[in-house]
Design an enzyme around this catalytic site. Structure first.
Site, PDB file in Angstrom:
ATOM      1  CG  ASN A 143       9.363   8.358  20.424  1.00 33.05           C
ATOM      2  OD1 ASN A 143       8.159   8.175  20.353  1.00 33.05           O
ATOM      3  ND2 ASN A 143      10.210   7.410  20.749  1.00 33.05           N
ATOM      4  N   GLY A 162       7.810   2.417   2.347  1.00 34.27           N
ATOM      5  CA  GLY A 162       8.370   2.312   3.697  1.00 34.27           C
ATOM      6  C   GLY A 162       7.332   1.823   4.704  1.00 34.27           C
ATOM      7  CG  HIS A 177      16.453   2.108  17.780  1.00 37.13           C
ATOM      8  ND1 HIS A 177      16.870   2.907  18.795  1.00 37.13           N
ATOM      9  CD2 HIS A 177      15.262   2.629  17.361  1.00 37.13           C
ATOM     10  CE1 HIS A 177      15.986   3.883  18.986  1.00 37.13           C
ATOM     11  NE2 HIS A 177      15.007   3.738  18.138  1.00 37.13           N
ATOM     12  CG  HIS A 178      15.320  -1.627  13.604  1.00 40.05           C
ATOM     13  ND1 HIS A 178      15.925  -1.192  12.460  1.00 40.05           N
ATOM     14  CD2 HIS A 178      14.451  -0.648  13.975  1.00 40.05           C
ATOM     15  CE1 HIS A 178      15.451  -0.011  12.130  1.00 40.05           C
ATOM     16  NE2 HIS A 178      14.553   0.348  13.038  1.00 40.05           N
ATOM     17  CE  LYS A 198      17.308   5.219  15.549  1.00 41.88           C
ATOM     18  NZ  LYS A 198      16.471   6.014  14.639  1.00 41.88           N
ATOM     19  N   GLY A 249       9.197  13.205  10.892  1.00 43.39           N
ATOM     20  CA  GLY A 249       9.637  12.262  11.932  1.00 43.39           C
ATOM     21  C   GLY A 249      10.902  11.525  11.556  1.00 43.39           C
ATOM     22  CB  THR A 250      13.044  11.621   8.507  1.00 41.10           C
ATOM     23  OG1 THR A 250      11.939  11.418   7.637  1.00 41.10           O
ATOM     24  CG2 THR A 250      14.265  10.914   7.972  1.00 41.10           C
ATOM     25  CB  THR A 297      13.919   8.810  21.234  1.00 37.08           C
ATOM     26  OG1 THR A 297      13.105   8.968  20.083  1.00 37.08           O
ATOM     27  CG2 THR A 297      13.054   8.646  22.462  1.00 37.08           C
ATOM     28  CG  MET A 340       7.484   4.779  10.293  1.00 39.13           C
ATOM     29  SD  MET A 340       6.281   4.438  11.592  1.00 39.13           S
ATOM     30  CE  MET A 340       5.635   6.063  11.934  1.00 39.13           C
ATOM     31  N   GLY A 363       7.008   8.653   0.745  1.00 38.83           N
ATOM     32  CA  GLY A 363       7.433   7.251   0.722  1.00 38.83           C
ATOM     33  C   GLY A 363       6.361   6.404   0.070  1.00 38.83           C
TER      34      GLY A 363
HETATM   35  N1  LIG Z   1       9.882  10.194  14.918  1.00 42.75           N
HETATM   36  C1  LIG Z   1       9.298   9.019  15.133  1.00 42.75           C
HETATM   37  O1  LIG Z   1       8.448   8.870  16.028  1.00 42.75           O
HETATM   38  C2  LIG Z   1       9.619   7.851  14.248  1.00 42.75           C
HETATM   39  C3  LIG Z   1       8.937   6.641  14.406  1.00 42.75           C
HETATM   40  C4  LIG Z   1       9.243   5.592  13.538  1.00 42.75           C
HETATM   41  C5  LIG Z   1      10.193   5.754  12.531  1.00 42.75           C
HETATM   42  N2  LIG Z   1      10.843   6.938  12.438  1.00 42.75           N
HETATM   43  C6  LIG Z   1      11.811   7.192  11.372  1.00 42.75           C
HETATM   44  O2  LIG Z   1      11.091   7.211  10.133  1.00 42.75           O
HETATM   45  C7  LIG Z   1      11.959   6.798   9.079  1.00 42.75           C
HETATM   46  C8  LIG Z   1      11.313   5.671   8.266  1.00 42.75           C
HETATM   47  O3  LIG Z   1      11.192   4.535   9.073  1.00 42.75           O
HETATM   48  P1  LIG Z   1      10.640   3.158   8.447  1.00 42.75           P
HETATM   49  O4  LIG Z   1      10.664   2.168   9.544  1.00 42.75           O
HETATM   50  O5  LIG Z   1       9.376   3.386   7.693  1.00 42.75           O
HETATM   51  O6  LIG Z   1      11.808   2.835   7.402  1.00 42.75           O
HETATM   52  P2  LIG Z   1      11.739   1.975   6.081  1.00 42.75           P
HETATM   53  O7  LIG Z   1      10.645   0.988   6.140  1.00 42.75           O
HETATM   54  O8  LIG Z   1      13.121   1.487   5.832  1.00 42.75           O
HETATM   55  O9  LIG Z   1      11.378   3.026   4.932  1.00 42.75           O
HETATM   56  C9  LIG Z   1      12.310   3.969   4.491  1.00 42.75           C
HETATM   57  C10 LIG Z   1      11.605   5.054   3.695  1.00 42.75           C
HETATM   58  O10 LIG Z   1      12.576   6.007   3.318  1.00 42.75           O
HETATM   59  C11 LIG Z   1      12.621   6.166   1.909  1.00 42.75           C
HETATM   60  N3  LIG Z   1      14.050   6.128   1.504  1.00 42.75           N
HETATM   61  C12 LIG Z   1      14.965   5.226   1.867  1.00 42.75           C
HETATM   62  N4  LIG Z   1      16.165   5.529   1.344  1.00 42.75           N
HETATM   63  C13 LIG Z   1      15.998   6.660   0.629  1.00 42.75           C
HETATM   64  C14 LIG Z   1      16.867   7.488  -0.125  1.00 42.75           C
HETATM   65  N5  LIG Z   1      18.171   7.200  -0.283  1.00 42.75           N
HETATM   66  N6  LIG Z   1      16.365   8.591  -0.700  1.00 42.75           N
HETATM   67  C15 LIG Z   1      15.072   8.881  -0.563  1.00 42.75           C
HETATM   68  N7  LIG Z   1      14.178   8.119   0.138  1.00 42.75           N
HETATM   69  C16 LIG Z   1      14.654   7.033   0.740  1.00 42.75           C
HETATM   70  C17 LIG Z   1      11.835   5.042   1.301  1.00 42.75           C
HETATM   71  O11 LIG Z   1      11.140   5.608   0.226  1.00 42.75           O
HETATM   72  P3  LIG Z   1      10.231   4.792  -0.812  1.00 42.75           P
HETATM   73  O12 LIG Z   1       9.148   4.164   0.016  1.00 42.75           O
HETATM   74  O13 LIG Z   1       9.706   5.851  -1.717  1.00 42.75           O
HETATM   75  O14 LIG Z   1      11.114   3.793  -1.448  1.00 42.75           O
HETATM   76  C18 LIG Z   1      10.924   4.576   2.453  1.00 42.75           C
HETATM   77  O15 LIG Z   1       9.642   5.163   2.385  1.00 42.75           O
HETATM   78  C19 LIG Z   1      13.285   6.437   9.744  1.00 42.75           C
HETATM   79  O16 LIG Z   1      14.146   7.551   9.727  1.00 42.75           O
HETATM   80  C20 LIG Z   1      12.867   6.121  11.176  1.00 42.75           C
HETATM   81  O17 LIG Z   1      13.919   6.241  12.096  1.00 42.75           O
HETATM   82  C21 LIG Z   1      10.568   7.994  13.271  1.00 42.75           C
END
Ligand SMILES: NC(=O)c1ccc[n+]([C@@H]2O[C@H](COP(=O)([O-])OP(=O)(O)OC[C@H]3O[C@@H](n4cnc5c(N)ncnc54)[C@H](OP(=O)(O)O)[C@@H]3O)[C@@H](O)[C@H]2O)c1
Length: 234
Positions: free
Chosen positions: A113, A12, A144-145, A148, A87-88, A155, A14, A9
């Site tokens: 999570n 994004g 969630h927001h 999402k 974590g996606t 989780t 995260m 990313g």
């Molecule tokens: N497991 C955990 O503890 C945990 C914690 C927090 C968040 N998450 C998950 O992590 C993910 C990212 O969260 P975030 O808040 O950072 O989201 P975000 O700010 O919306 O960022 C989304 C990211 O996904 C990429 N992306 C979006 N659409 C895409 C597509 N069609 N094809 C390829 N790449 C795409 C973007 O890439 P570019 O930057 O390259 O444009 C960006 O880096 C989500 O799935 C969220 O639920 C998991």
């Protein structure tokens, strides 16, 4: 020597947080950012668009992006040696099967999570379900927001699963609104009393310690699919 770490990313929330956190450590080195968008977005300085384009093979790739990007990463990781921390959210059953297949050849840490406290809470919910009498049942609330994409959250499913491992499944209610990061509640009720366990994330920085622990663990682990608990207890 520091552990070469790639963050998926380029913009994004995260991705930016984790790239900064890796840069701020002394034992991990940010080896690059990887954007696996399709179609590829406009080129950006210092951002690679394929695992094989990186100047050196990464030790660990951290992926908190979008399921489309995660699937692309998993396919690439079948041919490129690296450890993964994923974590996606919103991975389908097919994606999870791919993840398990990759984990036969690479170390993969996958968690719904990455908050270390949530890992403890899940364990506690499992223990609670084991000892309470049959009058008790439970439900999970998942907040969630609005942006999402998946519901229920993984989780929430994991909390319901921890409760349901030894008794009837806990139903999940998902709410999507506003811009709060996340809130999960387990509500349980027995004869004449209730208990409520709540975990609220106000800042995504809450996930950083768990992710960094997972990166360090993945960097030295043998192939296999690991949970956050494996990294925290190592
Ligand atoms: N497991 C955990 O503890 C945990 C914690 C927090 C968040 N998450 C998950 O992590 C993910 C990212 O969260 P975030 O808040 O950072 O989201 P975000 O700010 O919306 O960022 C989304 C990211 O996904 C990429 N992306 C979006 N659409 C895409 C597509 N069609 N094809 C390829 N790449 C795409 C973007 O890439 P570019 O930057 O390259 O444009 C960006 O880096 C989500 O799935 C969220 O639920 C998991």
């Amino acid at each position: 020597m520091s552990l070469p770490t790639v963050v998926c990313g380029r913009s994004g929330r995260m991705a930016n947080l984790l790239a900064r956190a890796v840069r701020d450590t002394t034992d991990l080195a940010l080896a690059g950012r990887l954007s696996l968008r399709d179609p590829a977005g406009p080129p950006a300085a210092g951002v690679f668009t394929a695992l094989t384009d990186l100047p050196a093979a990464p030790a660990v790739v951290v992926d908190f992006t979008h399921r489309a990007a995660t699937v692309r990463l998993l396919r690439a990781a079948e041919d490129t040696p690296c450890a993964l921390v994923v974590g996606t959210s919103g991975l389908t059953d097919t994606d999870q099967a791919l993840l398990r297949r990759v984990a036969r050849r690479r170390p993969v840490v996958h968690a719904a999570n990455f908050s270390p406290v949530m890992a403890l809470l899940r364990r506690f919910v499992g223990e609670l379900a084991e000892v309470l009498d049959d009058s008790w049942d439970a439900a999970v609330v998942d907040v969630h927001h609005a942006a999402k994409v998946d519901a229920p959250s993984a989780t929430a499913s994991a909390l319901a699963g921890a409760w349901g491992a030894t008794r009837a499944a806990a139903p999940i209610s998902s709410l999507r609104f506003g811009d709060a990061v996340s809130e999960h509640r387990l509500l349980a009720g027995g004869a004449g009393e209730q208990v409520e366990l709540a975990h609220r994330v106000n800042e995504r920085s809450a996930f950083v310690p768990g992710v960094l622990a997972a990166v360090r663990f993945a960097g030295r682990a043998t192939p296999g699919l690991y949970r956050l608990e494996d990294a925290l207890c190592a």
